[in-house]
Scaffold this active site. Structure first.
Site, short mmCIF file in Angstrom:
data_model
loop_
_atom_site.label_atom_id
_atom_site.label_comp_id
_atom_site.label_asym_id
_atom_site.label_seq_id
_atom_site.Cartn_x
_atom_site.Cartn_y
_atom_site.Cartn_z
N HIS A 126 0.84 -1.21 0.00
CA HIS A 126 0.00 0.00 0.00
C HIS A 126 0.87 1.27 0.00
O HIS A 126 0.68 2.17 -0.81
CB HIS A 126 -0.91 -0.03 1.23
CG HIS A 126 -1.71 1.23 1.44
ND1 HIS A 126 -3.03 1.33 1.09
CD2 HIS A 126 -1.37 2.44 1.96
CE1 HIS A 126 -3.48 2.55 1.38
NE2 HIS A 126 -2.48 3.25 1.92
N GLU A 127 1.83 1.30 0.93
CA GLU A 127 2.64 2.52 1.06
C GLU A 127 3.50 2.77 -0.18
O GLU A 127 3.69 3.92 -0.58
CB GLU A 127 3.51 2.44 2.32
CG GLU A 127 2.71 2.36 3.62
CD GLU A 127 1.69 3.48 3.79
OE1 GLU A 127 1.88 4.57 3.21
OE2 GLU A 127 0.67 3.24 4.48
N HIS A 130 1.78 4.78 -2.69
CA HIS A 130 1.92 6.23 -2.49
C HIS A 130 3.28 6.71 -2.99
O HIS A 130 3.39 7.74 -3.65
CB HIS A 130 1.80 6.58 -1.01
CG HIS A 130 0.45 6.40 -0.43
ND1 HIS A 130 -0.70 6.83 -1.06
CD2 HIS A 130 0.04 5.83 0.75
CE1 HIS A 130 -1.75 6.54 -0.30
NE2 HIS A 130 -1.33 5.92 0.79
N HIS A 136 -5.28 7.42 -2.29
CA HIS A 136 -6.17 6.38 -1.77
C HIS A 136 -7.31 6.13 -2.75
O HIS A 136 -7.81 7.04 -3.39
CB HIS A 136 -6.74 6.80 -0.41
CG HIS A 136 -5.75 6.60 0.69
ND1 HIS A 136 -5.71 7.39 1.82
CD2 HIS A 136 -4.74 5.71 0.83
CE1 HIS A 136 -4.74 6.98 2.61
NE2 HIS A 136 -4.12 5.96 2.03
#
Lengths: 421, 87
Positions: A126-127, A130, A136
């Site tokens: 997930h990170e 980014h 998101h």
């Protein structure tokens, strides 16, 4: 998908783990391996290549990975266990761009079932989304949903959802080779194989919630907690279990001594403090354990050496009831002293079982006596059990199958009747 | 659904502001927020949390706000950043 507004201009990105989790069972080489695979999940869908660099390499890597606590020199302080887990900075020219930070106070895990900790691989994927420029997403199967959704399986086999792939390819284009043919990582040394995922049956045995016989049950800030041995389950106000797998007592109730293996009773005081009872002692928690704990039950008016089966605060009068066997004591929180004239007979609560496992008050204000696999409901403000009490606990509260209906058989029976039943 | 308590409302507004669903309060203005704006913000938050989009700050929504998550804001539009969404 949503884009963060920036992307890397280069296609070879360097990375390094600057600091490792201190309190985790994950070894540094496992952490590095998980980071390799988390980056590779993104690299497989584009022509991006990720290269691990050492501490002596200059300049600083594009993606600097670290585990830190509280304030750590950026605008996003961590908040201890739970809450925020990690964050990463979008691509750019600033030195912090692409850097990825994990809250060192989380229980970082890999290869265990949901509820045991936080899966590092899932959060890292997930990170890194980014760090590569994605914001998101609200797409149901996206790894970029902001809320932690549990482990995502074997890192070597993990593949991004279509939503995530399309978002990434919007920024960097599609991979010129198929994911399987494309080298996606170039580590300093050959990384170890990812740790094997455990089989479906968890290695650590834990009790079956459907068998009831809980040590304690409490309504804590709207959620119902079911304690059994060194485990507990949480039921959300919506009636949904947080997880069918119980959480470890000592990982959540930090400061509770390791020798406390069962919580015999628990309740939430009107001032928001939470009391856990074991033996003749009790502990008071708010955000964390109060200093100077434990305290003795004698402080609540019970005789020396006495223990409790159940404790609850009755909303009708704000008093605290402490039950043992067929008797109960009453404590006045406002006056901070035990009411005189106790113990009294539990028979006041018409229909209640003797020595209940615990008693709790629902968000609707009803009082529930629980014993074994059954509960007795006392509608708000009354001391008479519902005529259809007791009812099976598991189907109503814990997502358990309803017990089969039994047809009474004629003939003799071997049963015992209590005066209240 | 019952009205949210003042405590939940306060926590909810704080949470919605922190993650970009509501604009940060202007220091020179009274912090009045219209119920309509709040309902819209709650609806978007519920979409991200996978909840029915009712716009009501009910117990389930407040509980979702306590779930572990990433620190970054969910709505970046207020910062003027580019957002694209698949149809």
């Amino acid at each position: 998908y949503a884009l963060g507004g920036s992307a890397w201009k280069k296609r070879v990105l360097t990375w390094r783990v600057q600091s490792f989790p201190r309190g985790s069972a994950l070894r540094p080489d496992v952490v590095r391996t998980l980071m390799h695979f988390a980056l590779a999940a993104w690299g497989a869908e584009t022509d991006l290549t990720f290269r691990e660099v050492g501490t002596q390499d200059t300049p600083e890597p594009d993606i600097l990975i670290g585990f830190s606590q509280n304030f750590h020199e950026d605008s996003y302080p961590f908040d201890g266990p739970g809450g925020t887990l990690a964050h990463a900075f979008f691509p750019g020219e600033h030195p912090i761009s692409g850097d990825t930070h994990f809250d060192d106070e989380e229980t970082w895990t890999f290869g265990v079932k949901d509820g045991e900790g936080t899966d590092l691989f899932a959060v890292a994927v997930h990170e890194f989304g980014h760090a590569l420029g994605l914001g998101h997403s609200s797409a149901p199967d996206s790894i970029m949903r902001p809320f932690y959704q549990g482990p995502v399986g074997d890192p070597a086999k993990y593949r991004l959802s279509q939503d995530d792939r399309e978002g990434l390819q919007q920024l960097y284009g599609k991979a010129s080779q198929t994911p399987s043919a494309k080298p996606t990582r170039k580590p300093l040394t050959a990384p170890p194989q990812p740790p094997a995922l455990p089989p479906d049956s968890p290695s650590t045995p834990f009790p079956d919630r459907c068998q009831g016989n809980f040590d304690a049950i409490a309504n804590i800030r709207g959620e119902t907690f079911f304690f059994k041995g060194p485990w507990f389950w949480r039921l959300q106000p919506s009636g949904q279990l947080v997880s069918p797998r119980p959480a470890r007592l000592h990982r959540f109730w930090e400061g509770l001594p390791a020798d406390v293996r069962t919580v015999q009773a628990a309740y939430s005081r009107p001032d928001g403090r939470i009391l856990l009872f074991s033996g003749s002692r009790f502990w008071v928690f708010r955000d964390r354990l109060r200093e100077g704990e434990p305290r003795q039950l004698t402080a609540l008016g019970l005789p020396e050496g006495e223990q409790v089966d159940a404790v609850f605060s009755w909303p009708q009068n704000g008093k605290t009831y402490l039950v043992r066997g067929g008797r109960y004591w009453r404590y006045d929180e406002a006056a901070q002293r035990a009411d005189p004239g106790y113990p009294r007979d539990l028979g006041l609560w018409e229909g209640a079982p003797l020595a209940p496992d615990d008693v709790t008050v629902s968000n609707a204000g009803d009082t529930y006596f629980v014993k074994g696999t059954q509960y007795w409901r006392f509608p708000k403000g009354t001391v008479q059990a519902d005529p259809d009490s007791p009812q099976p606990l598991g189907p109503q509260w814990l997502d358990c199958p309803r017990p089969p209906q039994t047809t009474p058989q004629p003939g003799g029976c071997n049963c015992q009747c209590e005066i209240n039943q | 659904a019952p009205e949210p308590s003042a405590h939940d409302l306060s926590l909810g507004v704080d949470w919605l502001t922190r993650y970009g669903y509501l604009p940060p309060p202007h220091p020179g203005q009274l912090q009045l927020r219209s119920p309509l704006k709040l309902r819209d913000a709650v609806k978007v938050m519920q979409r991200f949390a996978g909840l029915p989009e009712t716009g009501v700050l009910d117990a389930v929504t407040v509980a979702a706000m306590r779930r572990p998550r990433c620190s970054l804001p969910d709505v970046l539009g207020l910062a003027g950043l580019v957002r694209r969404r698949r149809r």
